[in-house]
Design a protein around this motif. Structure first.
Motif, short mmCIF file in Angstrom:
data_model
loop_
_atom_site.label_atom_id
_atom_site.label_comp_id
_atom_site.label_asym_id
_atom_site.label_seq_id
_atom_site.Cartn_x
_atom_site.Cartn_y
_atom_site.Cartn_z
N ILE A 208 0.84 -1.20 0.00
CA ILE A 208 0.00 0.00 0.00
C ILE A 208 0.88 1.25 0.00
N ASN A 209 0.54 2.18 -0.88
CA ASN A 209 1.28 3.43 -1.02
C ASN A 209 0.60 4.49 -0.14
N GLU A 210 1.26 4.83 0.96
CA GLU A 210 0.66 5.81 1.88
C GLU A 210 0.47 7.17 1.23
N ALA A 211 1.37 7.56 0.35
CA ALA A 211 1.23 8.85 -0.34
C ALA A 211 -0.04 8.88 -1.19
N TRP A 212 -0.44 7.73 -1.71
CA TRP A 212 -1.67 7.66 -2.49
C TRP A 212 -2.88 7.89 -1.58
N ILE A 213 -2.85 7.27 -0.40
CA ILE A 213 -3.97 7.45 0.53
C ILE A 213 -4.06 8.91 0.96
N SER A 214 -2.94 9.48 1.38
CA SER A 214 -2.93 10.83 1.93
C SER A 214 -3.18 11.92 0.89
N GLU A 215 -2.50 11.80 -0.26
CA GLU A 215 -2.52 12.90 -1.23
C GLU A 215 -2.99 12.51 -2.64
N GLY A 216 -3.13 11.21 -2.89
CA GLY A 216 -3.54 10.77 -4.23
C GLY A 216 -2.37 10.64 -5.19
N TRP A 217 -1.13 10.67 -4.68
CA TRP A 217 0.05 10.58 -5.54
C TRP A 217 0.36 9.13 -5.87
N GLY A 218 0.69 8.88 -7.14
CA GLY A 218 1.06 7.53 -7.57
C GLY A 218 -0.15 6.62 -7.66
N SER A 219 0.08 5.37 -7.38
CA SER A 219 -1.03 4.41 -7.42
C SER A 219 -1.21 3.80 -6.03
N MET A 220 -2.36 3.22 -5.82
CA MET A 220 -2.68 2.65 -4.51
C MET A 220 -1.70 1.54 -4.14
#
Length: 136
Positions: free
Chosen positions: A70-82
């Motif tokens: 899991i990509n935390e940056a995706w959860i927090s900011e929508g960056w990259g992929s999940m």
């Protein structure tokens, strides 16, 4: 995924990760997932998921730590992929190597079992011969 993480709300991204974690067997259901995140009852976790209460500090970090892909940056900011595809590929390779190691161990154990069977057969044969000699 038809919409990018940037087009979704943080709440939507959290819900999507929760569904993914349940769907991939990290947690059996939403209640179990909540307990894994430290919630004592399913109502408290449900309120966070549904935006009834603010997202607690550290929540996205704890959620992402439940599975290393899991990509935390995706959860927090929508960056990259999940899902971090590099980690997914790495996990596939690790699982493949683990399976090879397990297969090698199974072969080793089968060979060891055959050796023990041969010993048992020899001992059984000796006992049969001794019984025949004693009986005569």
């Amino acid at each position: 995924m038809s919409e990018s993480g940037r087009e979704m709300t943080k709440q939507d991204r959290i819900k999507r990760v929760a569904r993914w974690l349940i769907g991939n067997g990290v947690a059996a259901n939403q209640e179990t997932l909540g307990r894994m995140l430290g919630y004592k009852n399913k109502s408290s976790f449900s309120q966070v998921l549904n935006g009834k209460v603010p997202i607690p500090t550290g929540f996205t970090n704890r959620l992402a730590k439940l599975d290393q892909r899991i990509n935390e940056a995706w959860i927090s900011e929508g960056w990259g992929s999940m899902i971090d595809e590099k980690l997914t590929e790495k996990n596939r390779e690790e699982m493949y190597q683990e399976q090879i190691t397990k297969d090698e161990k199974i072969i080793q154990l089968q060979q060891e079992l055959e050796r023990y069977k041969a010993i048992v057969d020899r001992l059984t044969g000796r006992c049969d011969n001794e019984n025949k000699q004693t009986a005569s």
